[in-house]
Motif scaffolding. Structure first.
Motif, PDB file in Angstrom:
ATOM      1  N   ASN A 193      75.664  83.254  27.570  1.00 27.26           N
ATOM      2  CA  ASN A 193      74.638  83.196  26.530  1.00 27.26           C
ATOM      3  C   ASN A 193      74.670  81.887  25.765  1.00 27.26           C
ATOM      4  N   ALA A 196      72.076  79.039  25.594  1.00 30.36           N
ATOM      5  CA  ALA A 196      70.983  79.028  24.622  1.00 30.36           C
ATOM      6  C   ALA A 196      71.250  78.086  23.459  1.00 30.36           C
ATOM      7  N   ASN A 217      66.763  86.310  29.112  1.00 31.32           N
ATOM      8  CA  ASN A 217      65.550  86.140  28.306  1.00 31.32           C
ATOM      9  C   ASN A 217      65.620  84.878  27.464  1.00 31.32           C
ATOM     10  N   TYR A 218      66.835  84.505  27.024  1.00 36.32           N
ATOM     11  CA  TYR A 218      66.959  83.399  26.081  1.00 36.32           C
ATOM     12  C   TYR A 218      66.576  82.049  26.689  1.00 36.32           C
ATOM     13  N   THR A 221      63.746  80.354  25.165  1.00 35.65           N
ATOM     14  CA  THR A 221      63.872  79.731  23.846  1.00 35.65           C
ATOM     15  C   THR A 221      64.278  78.269  23.941  1.00 35.65           C
TER      16      THR A 221
END
Length: 589
Positions: A193, A196, A217-218, A221
């Motif tokens: 993660n 990100a 999903n990140y 961003t």
């Protein structure tokens, strides 16, 4: 000259110099011998070049190891040994070069682990170790590299090695990282993660690893992310709706994974998308259908590959797609799907159009005028081949095989395109004679008319096709004597004339150099007579000198990754070779 006491800069790059690397004086600050023909080892005396700030020996044929004495060049700022034949391990002593800003040792044969001491190069901002045989994990010491630098791990820094283990956490500490390229390795587990938290990341390429993940999903961003390529892994699940939130995504590569489900309509919001690679997945809605509407509003789309998606794209190409992308789309691959009808192909700048292995019915649609590669083989096309096809003078690969096309072959096919290298009309129902119109500037490498109803003789104008490698006229009704002019084709490797009406005695070759590259010969099921043509067999040097380098490849064209195929009679059985190995040899008389 290099030992001149006052010489500071020496540049002999891009020549054909051979021999050893010259000794250098203590005054020399820059030595550039890149792109020459030097095939020696790097002498330990290189360590006497104490004043060198720039050493460029790339693009030669250097062998052996990096001498540990290189660590004596304490002032070195730029070191490149890329694109040579160097081997062995990267010496740990390289970590003493505290002034190094750039180090390129990619495209060699280095093995072993990346030494921990590389993390001591506190001034480093470009590091490229790609395309070697390095193994093991990326050492944690690389996290010591200064996080304020714009590109602390340069382009393709670790790609194409044998690095393994979990995704390297140390990369996350490099806050200004713009390019992260770890493709062609063996990393496992998941993408942490913490990716990100890389605010400036523009390129994330992790293709061809062993990542068993869902797309995080990140990643949507990442406001600067332009290239995302997770192809050839074990990526599963769905394509997340959030993927286009950044608004700057240009390339999306997810091919050869296990993605399922419908593609999100949010792809319509990726206005900057140009290249989409989604082939070989299991994408589709509950009925196994890919809705092409999510590509409706992509004004810059130029590359779209949705092939090999199992039960996926059904029915006709939607009319909007025939109108959108008229000026931008240059590559479209919908092969191995379930297309059934195509009305027209109007794109203005299309270069590659691959529609093979579908269920397309009706008449042959004419490809765009700009097309270079056009394959619509393995469909259910009917009707005649229009002479308008000859207006496509840019075409290099034309594959219409395995359909139900009939009528005669237009005479213009013999000379309509000087660029044409592959003309594949096999397994149709063409009748009449083969046009005797092959031009003196014929560039054809591969002619395949196997499995039609062609009659008459073998046209003598084929002698103009000096680059011919494959000639397959088998399984027709050709009535002719053996065409002796075939002996003059210097590149011919595969000759198939089986199951025709060839007659007369098979003559002996006229010279000792007839068909020097021939390795596959099939004359089975004809009316040839006389003694066996041992002269041809004895002259087939291509058969006796197979694979001298100990490597093999497939016959085909590099530009389009197109492999030649052929049907042969082997021990009485007809066999279709989907790919022809350059080391394959066969004789059937």
């Amino acid at each position: 000259m290099a030992s001149s006491p006052s010489l500071r800069y020496l540049n002999f790059s891009n020549n054909n110099f051979i021999g050893p690397i010259p000794n250098c004086s203590v005054s020399l600050e820059s030595l550039d011998l890149s792109n020459n023909m030097i095939s020696e080892e790097i002498s330990a005396e290189i360590g006497l070049c104490w004043s060198l700030k720039t050493l460029d020996l790339s693009g030669n044929y250097l062998v052996g190891k990096i001498p540990t004495s290189i660590s004596n060049i304490s002032s070195s700022q730029f070191l490149t040994l890329a694109s040579n034949d160097l081997s062995g391990q990267i010496p740990s002593e390289i970590g003493r070069l505290k002034s190094l800003n750039w180090i390129y040792i990619d495209r060699n044969h280095f093995s072993g682990k990346i030494p921990e001491e590389v993390g001591n190069l506190v001034s480093l901002n470009h590091l490229d170790l790609a395309w070697n045989n390095l193994s093991g994990q990326i050492p944690s010491s690389l996290g010591n590299l200064r996080p304020s630098l714009p590109l602390p791990v340069g382009k393709q820094a670790y790609s194409e090695n044998h690095l393994s283990g979990e995704f390297p956490q140390l990369i996350i500490e490099l806050q200004n990282l713009k390019l992260l390229q770890l493709m062609l390795n063996s990393f496992t587990d998941k993408i942490p993660n913490a990716v990100a938290s890389l605010p400036r990341l523009q390129v994330l390429q992790l293709w061809s690893n062993q990542l068993s993940v869902e797309i995080p999903n990140y990643l949507g961003t990442q406001s600067d992310l332009m290239i995302l390529d997770l192809s050839m892994n074990n990526v599963s699940g769905k394509i997340p709706d959030e993927l286009c939130h950044s608004g700057h995504l240009v390339t999306l590569g997810l091919f050869s994974n296990s993605l399922q489900g419908q593609m999100p309509m949010s792809l319509n919001t990726c206005k900057s998308l140009e290249d989409i690679h989604l082939w070989q997945n299991r994408l589709g809605n509950d009925e196994g259908i890919v809705e092409l509407d999510m590509f409706l509003n992509l004004p810059n789309l130029r590359f779209l590959d949705l092939s090999y998606n199992g039960v996926s794209i059904h029915g006709q190409i939607p009319k909007w797609m025939l109108n959108k992308g008229l000026d931008t789309l240059s590559y479209l691959n919908l092969s191995h799907d379930f297309q059934t009808h195509i009305e027209r192909l109007p794109w203005k700048n299309m270069k590659t159009l691959d529609l093979h292995s579908n269920f397309i019915q009706g008449a042959l649609p004419l490809p765009p005028l700009t097309v270079s590669f056009f394959s619509i083989s393995n469909n259910s096309l009917i009707g005649e081949l229009s002479s308008l096809i000859c207006n496509r003078t840019s075409v290099e690969i034309l594959d219409l095989s395995y359909n139900n096309l009939n009528g005669t072959i237009p005479p213009c096919l013999g000379n309509f395109s000087k660029r044409l290298s592959v003309l594949d009309l096999r397994m149709n129902r063409f009748q009449g004679t083969i046009p005797d119109t092959f031009d003196k500037k014929c560039g054809l490498n591969n002619i395949n008319f196997n499995g039609n109803e062609l009659e008459g003789s073998i046209p003598s104008s084929l002698v103009h096709c000096r680059n011919m490698q494959v000639l397959d006229l088998g399984n027709n009704k050709i009535k002719d004597t053996f065409p002796r002019w075939l002996e003059t084709l210097p590149e011919l490797q595969v000759l198939v004339l089986r199951s025709n009406k060839l007659h007369c005695f098979l003559p002996s070759p006229t010279t000792n150099h007839s068909l020097p590259e021939l390795r596959t010969l099939d004359f089975a099921n004809n009316d040839l007579a006389g003694p066996l043509p041992k002269g041809y067999v004895e002259n087939m040097k291509g058969m006796w000198n197979l694979d001298e380098q100990g490597t093999s490849s497939y016959m085909g064209t590099r530009n389009f990754s197109y492999h030649y195929s052929v049907s042969l009679t082997i021990k009485g059985f007809e066999i279709k070779l989907e790919k022809i190995l350059t080391i394959f040899a066969s004789i059937d008389l």
